[in-house]
Scaffold this motif. Structure first.
Motif, PDB file in Angstrom:
ATOM      1  N   THR A 285      60.488 110.217  39.662  1.00 32.08           N
ATOM      2  CA  THR A 285      60.672 109.275  38.566  1.00 32.08           C
ATOM      3  C   THR A 285      59.459 108.371  38.431  1.00 32.08           C
ATOM      4  O   THR A 285      58.998 107.783  39.422  1.00 32.08           O
ATOM      5  CB  THR A 285      61.923 108.410  38.815  1.00 32.08           C
ATOM      6  N   THR A 286      58.955 108.261  37.227  1.00 33.22           N
ATOM      7  CA  THR A 286      57.818 107.383  36.936  1.00 33.22           C
ATOM      8  C   THR A 286      58.308 105.996  36.553  1.00 33.22           C
ATOM      9  O   THR A 286      59.305 105.848  35.853  1.00 33.22           O
ATOM     10  CB  THR A 286      56.974 107.969  35.796  1.00 33.22           C
ATOM     11  N   VAL A 287      57.595 104.968  37.040  1.00 31.44           N
ATOM     12  CA  VAL A 287      57.925 103.583  36.686  1.00 31.44           C
ATOM     13  C   VAL A 287      56.704 102.932  36.046  1.00 31.44           C
ATOM     14  O   VAL A 287      55.565 103.300  36.327  1.00 31.44           O
ATOM     15  CB  VAL A 287      58.368 102.772  37.917  1.00 31.44           C
ATOM     16  N   ALA A 288      56.962 101.971  35.185  1.00 32.52           N
ATOM     17  CA  ALA A 288      55.875 101.209  34.561  1.00 32.52           C
ATOM     18  C   ALA A 288      55.477 100.072  35.494  1.00 32.52           C
ATOM     19  O   ALA A 288      56.339  99.388  36.058  1.00 32.52           O
ATOM     20  CB  ALA A 288      56.326 100.654  33.220  1.00 32.52           C
ATOM     21  N   ILE A 289      54.178  99.861  35.652  1.00 31.36           N
ATOM     22  CA  ILE A 289      53.678  98.776  36.493  1.00 31.36           C
ATOM     23  C   ILE A 289      53.323  97.599  35.585  1.00 31.36           C
ATOM     24  O   ILE A 289      52.357  97.661  34.828  1.00 31.36           O
ATOM     25  CB  ILE A 289      52.472  99.225  37.317  1.00 31.36           C
ATOM     26  N   ALA A 290      54.123  96.542  35.690  1.00 31.34           N
ATOM     27  CA  ALA A 290      53.910  95.374  34.839  1.00 31.34           C
ATOM     28  C   ALA A 290      52.957  94.373  35.478  1.00 31.34           C
ATOM     29  O   ALA A 290      52.319  93.587  34.782  1.00 31.34           O
ATOM     30  CB  ALA A 290      55.250  94.691  34.551  1.00 31.34           C
ATOM     31  N   GLU A 291      52.855  94.408  36.802  1.00 33.00           N
ATOM     32  CA  GLU A 291      52.015  93.465  37.530  1.00 33.00           C
ATOM     33  C   GLU A 291      51.446  94.176  38.750  1.00 33.00           C
ATOM     34  O   GLU A 291      52.169  94.914  39.434  1.00 33.00           O
ATOM     35  CB  GLU A 291      52.845  92.253  37.962  1.00 33.00           C
ATOM     36  N   GLU A 292      50.177  93.941  39.038  1.00 35.76           N
ATOM     37  CA  GLU A 292      49.547  94.618  40.172  1.00 35.76           C
ATOM     38  C   GLU A 292      49.925  93.948  41.491  1.00 35.76           C
ATOM     39  O   GLU A 292      49.994  92.727  41.602  1.00 35.76           O
ATOM     40  CB  GLU A 292      48.023  94.620  40.015  1.00 35.76           C
ATOM     41  N   THR A 293      50.171  94.770  42.500  1.00 36.73           N
ATOM     42  CA  THR A 293      50.460  94.288  43.835  1.00 36.73           C
ATOM     43  C   THR A 293      49.174  94.030  44.608  1.00 36.73           C
ATOM     44  O   THR A 293      48.130  94.621  44.307  1.00 36.73           O
ATOM     45  CB  THR A 293      51.316  95.321  44.595  1.00 36.73           C
ATOM     46  N   ILE A 294      49.248  93.171  45.621  1.00 30.83           N
ATOM     47  CA  ILE A 294      48.098  92.951  46.493  1.00 30.83           C
ATOM     48  C   ILE A 294      47.744  94.222  47.247  1.00 30.83           C
ATOM     49  O   ILE A 294      46.600  94.432  47.634  1.00 30.83           O
ATOM     50  CB  ILE A 294      48.385  91.799  47.487  1.00 30.83           C
ATOM     51  N   MET A 295      48.726  95.105  47.425  1.00 29.59           N
ATOM     52  CA  MET A 295      48.499  96.372  48.127  1.00 29.59           C
ATOM     53  C   MET A 295      47.915  97.380  47.147  1.00 29.59           C
ATOM     54  O   MET A 295      48.594  98.282  46.654  1.00 29.59           O
ATOM     55  CB  MET A 295      49.814  96.866  48.732  1.00 29.59           C
ATOM     56  N   ALA A 296      46.610  97.249  46.881  1.00 29.79           N
ATOM     57  CA  ALA A 296      45.971  98.002  45.799  1.00 29.79           C
ATOM     58  C   ALA A 296      46.144  99.508  45.944  1.00 29.79           C
ATOM     59  O   ALA A 296      46.348 100.218  44.956  1.00 29.79           O
ATOM     60  CB  ALA A 296      44.483  97.650  45.735  1.00 29.79           C
ATOM     61  N   GLY A 297      46.079 100.010  47.160  1.00 28.71           N
ATOM     62  CA  GLY A 297      46.197 101.444  47.368  1.00 28.71           C
ATOM     63  C   GLY A 297      47.579 101.996  47.113  1.00 28.71           C
ATOM     64  O   GLY A 297      47.758 103.216  47.044  1.00 28.71           O
ATOM     65  N   LEU A 298      48.556 101.120  46.951  1.00 26.51           N
ATOM     66  CA  LEU A 298      49.936 101.551  46.717  1.00 26.51           C
ATOM     67  C   LEU A 298      50.403 101.245  45.299  1.00 26.51           C
ATOM     68  O   LEU A 298      51.590 101.395  44.995  1.00 26.51           O
ATOM     69  CB  LEU A 298      50.883 100.876  47.730  1.00 26.51           C
ATOM     70  N   SER A 299      49.503 100.842  44.447  1.00 23.71           N
ATOM     71  CA  SER A 299      49.867 100.474  43.082  1.00 23.71           C
ATOM     72  C   SER A 299      49.887 101.720  42.193  1.00 23.71           C
ATOM     73  O   SER A 299      49.000 101.953  41.371  1.00 23.71           O
ATOM     74  CB  SER A 299      48.875  99.448  42.521  1.00 23.71           C
ATOM     75  N   CYS A 300      50.929 102.521  42.373  1.00 29.15           N
ATOM     76  CA  CYS A 300      51.054 103.803  41.685  1.00 29.15           C
ATOM     77  C   CYS A 300      52.440 103.908  41.055  1.00 29.15           C
ATOM     78  O   CYS A 300      53.451 103.674  41.737  1.00 29.15           O
ATOM     79  CB  CYS A 300      50.852 104.960  42.651  1.00 29.15           C
TER      80      CYS A 300
END
Length: 403
Positions: A285-300
Motif C-alpha cells: 500500500t502506498t501512502v502520501a507523505i505530507a511532512e518529511e521525517t528526520i529519518m531521511a533514509g526512511l522517508s518512503c
C-alpha cells in the motif's frame, strides 16, 4: 539512564499492528541462497572489505530489561558510512555484467569488470537512480570504481551535504522539488528516454533484477552478524523504508536459522508508514507523505513489491515511531549514557533501537511483542554519520533529558 531521559521514550506514541506471518517460500525464492552466496563471494573480494562491528549494548540491555542487544554498526562500511555500500555498488556491477554480456555476445564476469578489462565499454553505459542519500552514494562509488557514468536524482529535503558526497564520487546530481517517490518517477522516465539503466533499491511491475541484486548485497551484513552471534536472536527490529533492507535481513535470517529465525519487527516513522499500512490492508500500500521525517533514509511512501512478498510472510509486527525519540537515541549511543561502547549513528540507523527502548517502557507493548528479560535482540545500525551537519545539530540540541 536518568529518569528524565527515559520519560521521552515512555511518552512516545508507538503504534502497533500485528502482521500475519505464515510458512511460505518467499524467503527462499524471491531471494535465493544462491543470490546471497554470489553477492557474498563478490563483495568480500573487493579491496577494502572488512566485516563491520557487532556491538554488544550490555549496559542498555540491563537498563531496559532484556537479555542481550547486538547492534550491527554499518558506519565503517567501505568508508561510505552505511549498509547501502553493499547494495548499490554490487547491483551496478550486475547491471553492467548483463548489459555487456548482451552487447558483446559472450559471458562477461564480475571479476573482469572489477579489474578494468571493460572500462571503455562501461564508460558508454550510464546508470541512474533516485536516492535519499546513501543508496546514491553507493551507486556513485560503484560507478567510479569501474568508470561508468552515474546520474542521481534527489528530492527537495535531501541535505546538501549528502548531495556533495555523491558529487565528490563523480555523480551528476539532479535535485527536484518533489518528494522521494517523485524523484523515483523522474529517474525512471529520463532513463527510458535516454537509454540509461536504472539501478533502484525498490521494485515495480516489470522491474526486479537490480532490486534483487541490491537486497542480495545486503546479505553480506546479515551473514557477518549471524556468524558473530553465539545464539540466534529472539527478535530483530528492522527499519522500514521501501522494505529492501528489512526483506533482505528477514530472508537471510530465515535461510540461516530456519525454524529458529527471530521474530521480525518492522519499524517506520509515523510520517512515512507504507509498510505499516500494508500490514493493515494485507497488500502493498502506498501512502502520501505530507511532512518529511528526520529519518531521511526512511522517508518512503511506496513499498517495494518484491520486498513486501517476503515481509508479508516473515514479519510478525509493524511499529511506527515519532521523530521525538530519534535524536535522544542518537545521543544515547554517542554519549555512552549506559556505559556501552561509543557508536556514532545517523538518524535512520537508530529507528529499531528507539522502538525497542520505547516498547520496554510499556508492559502491554512488550507483551504484544514477546519481549522480556530473556530476549536477545538484533538491531541493524544501518548508517553512521552520513551527514556531519545534521549529526552536529542533534548533538548540540537543548536536551529534554537534561544530561
Amino acid at each position: 539512564m536518568q529518569t528524565q531521559f527515559i520519560s521521552v521514550f515512555a511518552a512516545a506514541n508507538i503504534q502497533h499492528v500485528a502482521g500475519a506471518p505464515h510458512a511460505g517460500r518467499a524467503a527462499f525464492e524471491v531471494l535465493s541462497e544462491q543470490d546471497f552466496d554470489r553477492a557474498v563471494g563478490e563483495i568480500t573480494s573487493w579491496q577494502g572489505y572488512a566485516a563491520t562491528p557487532l556491538v554488544s549494548l550490555a549496559g542498555l540491555a540491563d537498563q531496559i530489561g532484556v537479555g542481550r542487544i547486538d547492534y550491527k554498526h554499518e558506519g565503517p562500511r567501505f568508508g561510505l558510512g552505511s549498509f547501502k555500500a553493499l547494495g548499490g555498488a554490487y547491483a551496478a556491477m550486475r547491471v553492467l555484467q548483463r548489459e555487456l554480456t548482451a552487447r558483446l555476445g559472450h559471458e562477461v564476469s564480475l571479476s573482469d569488470i572489477r579489474d578494468g578489462r571493460y572500462s571503455a565499454e562501461c564508460a558508454q553505459i550510464t546508470l541512474v537512480s533516485a536516492t535519499d542519500g546513501n543508496h546514491g552514494r553507493s551507486l556513485a562509488w560503484g560507478c567510479q570504481r569501474v568508470g561508468a557514468p552515474c546520474r542521481i536524482y534527489i528530492h527537495a529535503e535531501v541535505s546538501e551535504g549528502r548531495a556533495e558526497a555523491m558529487r565528490a564520487l563523480g555523480a551528476d546530481v539532479v535535485r527536484i522539488s518533489g518528494d522521494y517517490d517523485a524523484s523515483v518517477d523522474l529517474a525512471k522516465s529520463e532513463a527510458a528516454a535516454n537509454g540509461w539503466f536504472v539501478v533502484s533499491d525498490t521494485s515495480w511491475p516489470g522491474y526486479s533484477e537490480p532490486p534483487r541484486d541490491v537486497m542480495a548485497g545486503y546479505g553480506v551484513m546479515t551473514r557477518e552478524a549471524c556468524d558473530a552471534m553465539a545464539k540466534p536472536p529472539t527478535h530483530v527490529f528492522l527499519q522500514g523504508g521501501v522494505g529492501g533492507l528489512a526483506a533482505s535481513v528477514a530472508a537471510a535470517l530465515r535461510q540461516y536459522y530456519g525454524a529458529d529465525a527471530p521474530r521480525v519487527i518492522i519499524v517506520e516513522p509515523e510520517l512515512a508508514a507504507c509498510l505499516y499500512e500494508s500490514a493493515q490492508s494485507g497488500t502493498a500500500t502506498t501512502v502520501a507523505i505530507a511532512e518529511e521525517t528526520i529519518m531521511a533514509g526512511l522517508s518512503c511512501g511506496e513499498p517495494s513489491e518484491m520486498a513486501w512478498q517476503i515481509l508479508h510472510e516473515e514479519a510478525a509486527d509493524f511499529l511506527t515511531i515519532p521523530d521525538s525519540i530519534v535524536a535522544p537515541t542518537v545521543r544515547l549511543l554517542a554519549r555512552r549514557y549506559t556505559g556501552d561502547p561509543l557508536v556514532e549513528a545517523g538518524e535512520s540507523a537508530v529507528a529499531g533501537l528507539a522502538a525497542l527502548i520505547a516498547a520496554r517502557q510499556s508492559p502491554d507493548l512488550s507483551q504484544a511483542l514477546g519481549l522480556d528479560g530473556a530476549s536477545r535482540v538484533l538491531l541493524i545500525g544501518s548508517e553512521g554519520v552520513t551527514d556531519p551537519d545534521i549529526f552536529a545539530a542533534i548533538m548540540a540540541e537543548a536536551e529534554a533529558e537534561h544530561v
